[in-house]
Design a protein around this motif. Structure first.
Motif, mmCIF file in Angstrom:
data_model
loop_
_atom_site.group_PDB
_atom_site.id
_atom_site.type_symbol
_atom_site.label_atom_id
_atom_site.label_comp_id
_atom_site.label_asym_id
_atom_site.label_seq_id
_atom_site.Cartn_x
_atom_site.Cartn_y
_atom_site.Cartn_z
ATOM 1 N N GLU A 31 0.825 -1.199 0.000
ATOM 2 C CA GLU A 31 0.000 0.000 0.000
ATOM 3 C C GLU A 31 0.867 1.259 0.000
ATOM 4 O O GLU A 31 0.569 2.227 -0.698
ATOM 5 N N VAL A 34 2.332 1.643 -3.462
ATOM 6 C CA VAL A 34 1.305 2.123 -4.392
ATOM 7 C C VAL A 34 1.081 3.621 -4.181
ATOM 8 O O VAL A 34 0.973 4.393 -5.146
ATOM 9 N N GLN A 35 1.019 4.040 -2.924
ATOM 10 C CA GLN A 35 0.819 5.459 -2.629
ATOM 11 C C GLN A 35 1.988 6.301 -3.151
ATOM 12 O O GLN A 35 1.783 7.354 -3.745
ATOM 13 N N GLU A 36 3.201 5.811 -2.959
ATOM 14 C CA GLU A 36 4.372 6.528 -3.471
ATOM 15 C C GLU A 36 4.339 6.590 -4.999
ATOM 16 O O GLU A 36 4.682 7.614 -5.594
ATOM 17 N N ARG A 38 1.654 6.574 -6.868
ATOM 18 C CA ARG A 38 0.614 7.537 -7.242
ATOM 19 C C ARG A 38 1.126 8.970 -7.129
ATOM 20 O O ARG A 38 0.857 9.797 -8.002
ATOM 21 N N GLU A 39 1.840 9.238 -6.057
ATOM 22 C CA GLU A 39 2.387 10.585 -5.874
ATOM 23 C C GLU A 39 3.395 10.908 -6.974
ATOM 24 O O GLU A 39 3.393 12.010 -7.519
ATOM 25 N N HIS A 41 3.462 9.588 -9.965
ATOM 26 C CA HIS A 41 2.695 9.740 -11.200
ATOM 27 C C HIS A 41 2.068 11.130 -11.267
ATOM 28 O O HIS A 41 2.079 11.777 -12.321
ATOM 29 N N ARG A 42 1.536 11.606 -10.170
ATOM 30 C CA ARG A 42 0.925 12.933 -10.124
ATOM 31 C C ARG A 42 1.977 14.010 -10.426
ATOM 32 O O ARG A 42 1.738 14.921 -11.218
ATOM 33 N N THR A 45 2.884 13.838 -14.103
ATOM 34 C CA THR A 45 1.787 14.365 -14.911
ATOM 35 C C THR A 45 1.804 15.887 -14.900
ATOM 36 O O THR A 45 1.620 16.529 -15.939
#
Length: 115
Positions: A31, A34-36, A38-39, A41-42, A45
Motif C-alpha cells: 500500500e 502504491v501510494q508513493e 501515485r504521488e 505519477h501525479r 503528470t
C-alpha cells in the motif's frame, strides 16, 4: 508507583511491537509503495502538462514572430518600391522619406529576426 511504571512500559512495548509488525506487513508495504507510485505519477503528470504548455506557448510566439518578420519584409519592400516610383517621378524629398521608412523597417526586421 513501580506498578504504574511497569504497566506503562508494557503498554509502550505492546504499542511499538504492534506498530513494527504492522510496518513489516507485506500488505502495508504494498500500500505504501502504491501510494508513493501515485504521488510520483501525479508529479510527472504535472511536469508533463507544464512542458506541453510551454511548448504550445513557444510555438505561438514563434508563429507571431514569423508573421511579424514577414510583415516587416513586405513593408520594407513596399517602401523601397514607393521610393523608386517617387524618384522616377522626380520627387526626391518623398523618395528620401520612403527610403528612411525602408531603413526603419529593415532595422526592426533585423531586431525581430535576432529575437
Amino acid at each position: 508507583m513501580f506498578t504504574l511504571v511497569r504497566r506503562a512500559w508494557r503498554y509502550l512495548v505492546f504499542a511499538l511491537s504492534g506498530r513494527l509488525s504492522e510496518l513489516s506487513d507485506p500488505r502495508v508495504q504494498i500500500e505504501q509503495a502504491v501510494q508513493e507510485a501515485r504521488e510520483r505519477h501525479r508529479e510527472l503528470t504535472q511536469r508533463a502538462a507544464s512542458v506541453i504548455g510551454n511548448e504550445h506557448e513557444l510555438g505561438m510566439r514563434l508563429t507571431r514572430a514569423a508573421e511579424e518578420t514577414d510583415r516587416l519584409q513586405e513593408n520594407a519592400r513596399q517602401a523601397i518600391l514607393l521610393a523608386e516610383r517617387s524618384r522616377a517621378a522626380g520627387d526626391e524629398a518623398k523618395a528620401r522619406s520612403y527610403e528612411e521608412s525602408a531603413r526603419a523597417f529593415a532595422s526592426r526586421l533585423v531586431a525581430a529576426e535576432s529575437a
